[in-house]
Scaffold this motif. Structure first.
Motif: not given
Length: 91
Positions: A47-64
């Protein structure tokens, strides 16, 4: 109605979850974590492609967590009755 549409309609009616014919989930049944992670990453890649998938998985849990803390703070200061009157009122 063609066979694929009829099958999909039947699957939806019987609340079965099918993914590319791999397996059928039943209520109260869990996928093993390894398979769940692979399936999730495959869906993200599709759905997102490799770049956005990596970006999504790299979002720090601290921001959440920060977002959650902000929401709890907002909620603790909320005047429940006034909020519901404003949101639910018919105008």
């Amino acid at each position: 109605m063609n066979n694929k549409v009829m099958k999909l309609t039947d699957d939806i009616k019987s609340s079965r979850i099918l993914s590319k014919g791999e397996f059928e989930m039943k209520h109260g049944q869990y996928i093993k974590e390894e398979k769940l992670l692979k399936k999730g990453i495959d869906i993200l890649m599709e759905k997102l492609g490799p770049v956005e998938t990596n970006r999504f998985l790299s979002i720090p849990s601290q921001k959440r967590m920060e977002s959650l803390k902000r929401h709890h703070k907002w909620q603790s200061q909320l005047e429940k009755e006034a909020f519901f009157n404003k949101v639910c009122s018919v105008q």
